[in-house]
Design an enzyme around this catalytic site. Sequence first.
Site, PDB file in Angstrom:
ATOM      1  N   LYS A 297     -32.114 -32.261 -21.986  1.00  0.00           N
ATOM      2  CA  LYS A 297     -32.275 -30.827 -21.803  1.00  0.00           C
ATOM      3  C   LYS A 297     -33.754 -30.537 -21.542  1.00  0.00           C
ATOM      4  O   LYS A 297     -34.620 -31.110 -22.194  1.00  0.00           O
ATOM      5  CB  LYS A 297     -31.799 -30.130 -23.090  1.00  0.00           C
ATOM      6  CG  LYS A 297     -31.160 -28.811 -22.858  1.00  0.00           C
ATOM      7  CD  LYS A 297     -30.348 -28.374 -24.053  1.00  0.00           C
ATOM      8  CE  LYS A 297     -30.166 -26.872 -24.003  1.00  0.00           C
ATOM      9  NZ  LYS A 297     -29.195 -26.384 -24.976  1.00  0.00           N
ATOM     10  N   GLU A 383     -14.870 -21.385 -32.605  1.00  0.00           N
ATOM     11  CA  GLU A 383     -14.685 -20.160 -33.380  1.00  0.00           C
ATOM     12  C   GLU A 383     -13.321 -20.130 -34.053  1.00  0.00           C
ATOM     13  O   GLU A 383     -13.180 -19.643 -35.180  1.00  0.00           O
ATOM     14  CB  GLU A 383     -14.845 -18.936 -32.465  1.00  0.00           C
ATOM     15  CG  GLU A 383     -16.268 -18.666 -32.001  1.00  0.00           C
ATOM     16  CD  GLU A 383     -16.738 -19.551 -30.847  1.00  0.00           C
ATOM     17  OE1 GLU A 383     -15.916 -20.331 -30.304  1.00  0.00           O
ATOM     18  OE2 GLU A 383     -17.930 -19.455 -30.479  1.00  0.00           O
ATOM     19  N   ARG A 411     -12.304 -15.064 -29.208  1.00  0.00           N
ATOM     20  CA  ARG A 411     -11.571 -16.317 -29.055  1.00  0.00           C
ATOM     21  C   ARG A 411     -10.722 -16.644 -30.284  1.00  0.00           C
ATOM     22  O   ARG A 411      -9.781 -17.417 -30.198  1.00  0.00           O
ATOM     23  CB  ARG A 411     -12.580 -17.443 -28.816  1.00  0.00           C
ATOM     24  CG  ARG A 411     -11.905 -18.743 -28.603  1.00  0.00           C
ATOM     25  CD  ARG A 411     -12.725 -19.685 -27.835  1.00  0.00           C
ATOM     26  NE  ARG A 411     -12.931 -19.269 -26.468  1.00  0.00           N
ATOM     27  CZ  ARG A 411     -13.631 -19.982 -25.598  1.00  0.00           C
ATOM     28  NH1 ARG A 411     -14.172 -21.119 -25.975  1.00  0.00           N
ATOM     29  NH2 ARG A 411     -13.776 -19.576 -24.364  1.00  0.00           N
TER      30      ARG A 411
HETATM   31  C1  TPP Z   1     -17.212 -19.480 -27.114  1.00  0.00           C
HETATM   32  C2  TPP Z   1     -18.713 -19.555 -27.102  1.00  0.00           C
HETATM   33  N1  TPP Z   1     -19.378 -19.731 -28.264  1.00  0.00           N
HETATM   34  C3  TPP Z   1     -20.736 -19.813 -28.257  1.00  0.00           C
HETATM   35  C4  TPP Z   1     -21.429 -19.712 -27.098  1.00  0.00           C
HETATM   36  C5  TPP Z   1     -22.959 -19.719 -27.100  1.00  0.00           C
HETATM   37  N2  TPP Z   1     -23.485 -20.844 -26.342  1.00  0.00           N
HETATM   38  C6  TPP Z   1     -23.949 -20.719 -25.081  1.00  0.00           C
HETATM   39  S1  TPP Z   1     -24.494 -22.144 -24.437  1.00  0.00           S
HETATM   40  C7  TPP Z   1     -24.139 -22.980 -25.859  1.00  0.00           C
HETATM   41  C8  TPP Z   1     -24.445 -24.431 -25.973  1.00  0.00           C
HETATM   42  C9  TPP Z   1     -23.808 -25.205 -24.897  1.00  0.00           C
HETATM   43  O1  TPP Z   1     -24.136 -26.554 -25.064  1.00  0.00           O
HETATM   44  P1  TPP Z   1     -23.735 -27.583 -23.940  1.00  0.00           P
HETATM   45  O2  TPP Z   1     -22.373 -27.285 -23.444  1.00  0.00           O
HETATM   46  O3  TPP Z   1     -23.965 -28.945 -24.475  1.00  0.00           O
HETATM   47  O4  TPP Z   1     -24.733 -27.273 -22.763  1.00  0.00           O
HETATM   48  P2  TPP Z   1     -26.324 -27.537 -22.696  1.00  0.00           P
HETATM   49  O5  TPP Z   1     -26.946 -26.187 -22.917  1.00  0.00           O
HETATM   50  O6  TPP Z   1     -26.678 -28.514 -23.762  1.00  0.00           O
HETATM   51  O7  TPP Z   1     -26.553 -28.063 -21.339  1.00  0.00           O
HETATM   52  C10 TPP Z   1     -23.591 -22.120 -26.818  1.00  0.00           C
HETATM   53  C11 TPP Z   1     -23.209 -22.512 -28.177  1.00  0.00           C
HETATM   54  C12 TPP Z   1     -20.691 -19.519 -25.915  1.00  0.00           C
HETATM   55  N3  TPP Z   1     -21.280 -19.375 -24.725  1.00  0.00           N
HETATM   56  N4  TPP Z   1     -19.347 -19.460 -25.954  1.00  0.00           N
END
Ligand code: TPP
Length: 642
Positions: A297, A383, A411
Site C-alpha cells: 500500500k 458487519e 449490511r
Molecule cells: C462494508 C464496508 N465496511 C467498511 C468499509 C470501509 N473501508 C473502506 S476501504 C477499507 C479497507 C479495504 O482494504 P482492502 O480491500 O485490503 O484494500 P486496500 O485499501 O488495502 O487496497 C475499509 C474497511 C467499507 N468500504 N465497506
Amino acid sequence: MSPHDPNSRLPVGTGSLLEAIASPEDLRRLPREQVKRVAEELHAEIVQRVSRTGGHLASSLGAVELITAIHYVFDTPRDRLVLDVGHQGYAHKMLTGRRTGFERIGQEQGISKFLRRSESPYDAFGAGHAGTSISAALGMARAIQHQGRPNVALALIGDGGMTAGMAFEALNHAGMLQQKNLVVVLNDNEMSISPNVGALSSYLSRKLSAPMVRRMKGWAKEFLGTMPGDMLHWAQKAEESLKVFFSPGLLFEALAFKYVGPVQGHRVDVLLETFENVKEMLAAGDGPILVHAITAKGHGYEPAERDPLTYHGVTPFEIESGRMAPSKPGPPSYTGVFAQTLIRLAKEDPRIVAITAAMPGGTGLDRFQRELPSRFYDVGIAEQHAVTFAAGLAVEGMKPVAAIYSTFLQRAYDQVVHDVCLQNLDVTFALDRAGLVGADGATHQGLYDVAFLRTIPNLVVMAPKDENELQHMLATAIAHPGPAAIRYPRGNGLGVPMDPDLKTLPVGESELLRDGDDAVVVALGTLAHPALEAAAELAADGVSVAVVNARFAKPLDVARIVALAKRCGAVVTVEEAAAMGGFGGAVLEALAEAGVGAPVKSLAVPDRLIEHGNPAKQLASLGLDVAGIANAVRETVARKAR
Ligand SMILES: Cc1ncc(C[n+]2csc(CCOP(=O)(O)OP(=O)(O)O)c2C)c(N)n1
C-alpha cells in the site's frame, strides 16, 4: 529524481505518455515496453493530484500496476473490470478519461472518489462498500455466458475486502458454477485501512522462511539420494505437494479456482505476462482463476509506503515531506467523545466490550484497543458477523458495544432484527457518520438508519443534540437492558461544556429546550441547535416557537409532542436523515393516532441521492439550517391561519 518520480515537482503531465491516453484503447496501442512508464507516470500524477485535493492515496498507489496491466491485456470495457470498494481506482479513472476530473474529486459537481456506472462505461459496477466485487463480476460473467459473448469479467479485490462474508459466498458460488470466464485478482497488501485481521490474512501471508526452505531442500536431496529409480518420481511429487501445502493457493484450489501466484504486484513485466497467461488459460477453459498479487500500500511514495494507515485517506499535503495541514484546533469530535466515554464506562464495568468491523481508527476504538486490548475486537470487514457476535456476547451477560458507521450497518440489517432485537439482547449500536458525510458521497451517506431502525421491535433509537448529550446517551444505552442505537454525526461537536458526571436519560423522554405558543419545532439530533436559533429569530418577529429536542426517535415522546402540537397548532419536524420513514414520519403517525389535525412540515432529506459535496451547503440547500427552519415555521403558521 526521475521525471516520473512522484516526489518530483514537475507540473502534472510533463512529457507524459498519459497525455495521449484518453482511454484504455490508447493504452493498448502502446508497445508493451512503454506500459511500465505509463504506470510510473500514473504514480506521479496520483501523488500530485491527490496532494492538492486529498483522497484515497495509499490504496490507489498500491493498485497502479495491477490496474494498468489489466487494462492493457484485457479488452475493457467489453471485458468487465469490477473494483471492490473503488477507493483504489484512481489509476483506472485516469486511464479512462477522467484525469482532469481530479481537480474536483469528491466535491460538488466533481467526479466521485469511488466508481460509478453513471460516470464512465469503464465503471462496470458502482461501489463504496467492500466485498461486493466477486458477486457482481460473477453475475456479469454468467450473463456474458448466457448471451454467448466472448468476454470475461474480472474482480479486483483487496485482502481487506476478502474478509467480507459476501466475498466467500461469491467464491463458493463461482466454484460451484465452474465459471470459465471469471478472474478474481486478489490485491494482497496485508492491510485493510488498519492492518488486516483474521485467520485468512495470516494464511495468505504465510511464507516459507529462508532457513525453512533450505532445510526442506536438504531433506529432499538426502531423501532422493537414497531412492531407487522408480520411486524418484513419487518423491518429486511429494516435494510438489509439500510446496502446494505451504502455498496460499490451497484454499482457493479447494474452492475450485485455479490459483495463479503469488505474483509481484508492482512488476509490470511480470503482471503483463501473468495476465496474458491467464487469458490463455481462460481460452483453454481453465476458469475460474484467482490471481494472488502481493503489493505494498502506498507503493512508490515513501511517506505513504511507510505509514499506509495515515495515508489511506488524506487531506491536501506537501509532496516533499508528506506533511498534511494540521487540523484546526476545535471542539472534540463526536467520535472522540464516544471513544473516551466508552473507555471510561468500560473501566468501571468489566462486562463492556467494544467491537469494530475494520474501522478502529474511524470509530475511535483504536483508543479503546490501546487502553483495554483484551476487550477490543476488530472482526474485519464483517458487519454482519460483528452484530451477531455481539448478540452472542450479550446472551452470556456481556455488554457489547458495536461501533459501526450508519452506512455500513445497512449490511447487517437482518442481524440487527433477527439476532439482536427479536431476542431483546443487550447490545449497544454506536452509529458514527450518521447524516451527511461530505466527500464520500452517495454510497456513504448515513441517511437511512432512522427509517430502517425505528421499525424494529425492542430497539431504542436515539440521537444527541450535541457532544455532551452523546456521552449521557452512551451511558443510557449501556445501562438500558435491551438493544439501543445512538446515531451521531461526522466531525466536531459544537464546543458545548461537558458535564463531568455521566447520567442516564429517561428512555423515551424528550427535552423542552424552549417554550412557545404559535408553533412547535421537534428536532432529532444536532439540528436542535439551528432550530433554537430559528426560534430566537422568529421571536424577534413576534412568532412564539417552542423547540423540543426529541432525543428518542423510538420510543417517541408522544405525550409531549401531542400536547404541544395541540396547543401551538403548527408543527415542524427537523432531522438529518431520509424523510421517508424517518423521524418526521414517526411524529405524523403519532399526531394522526391522537387525532391532531395541525399542519405539519417535515424537514428532512428528500427521496433522492445526495452526492458528494460540502455538508453545510447541502444542509442549507435542503432547508436544514436556521433560515430553512425559520421559513418552514412561517409557512406552517400561515397554513394554520388559513
Ligand atoms: C462494508 C464496508 N465496511 C467498511 C468499509 C470501509 N473501508 C473502506 S476501504 C477499507 C479497507 C479495504 O482494504 P482492502 O480491500 O485490503 O484494500 P486496500 O485499501 O488495502 O487496497 C475499509 C474497511 C467499507 N468500504 N465497506
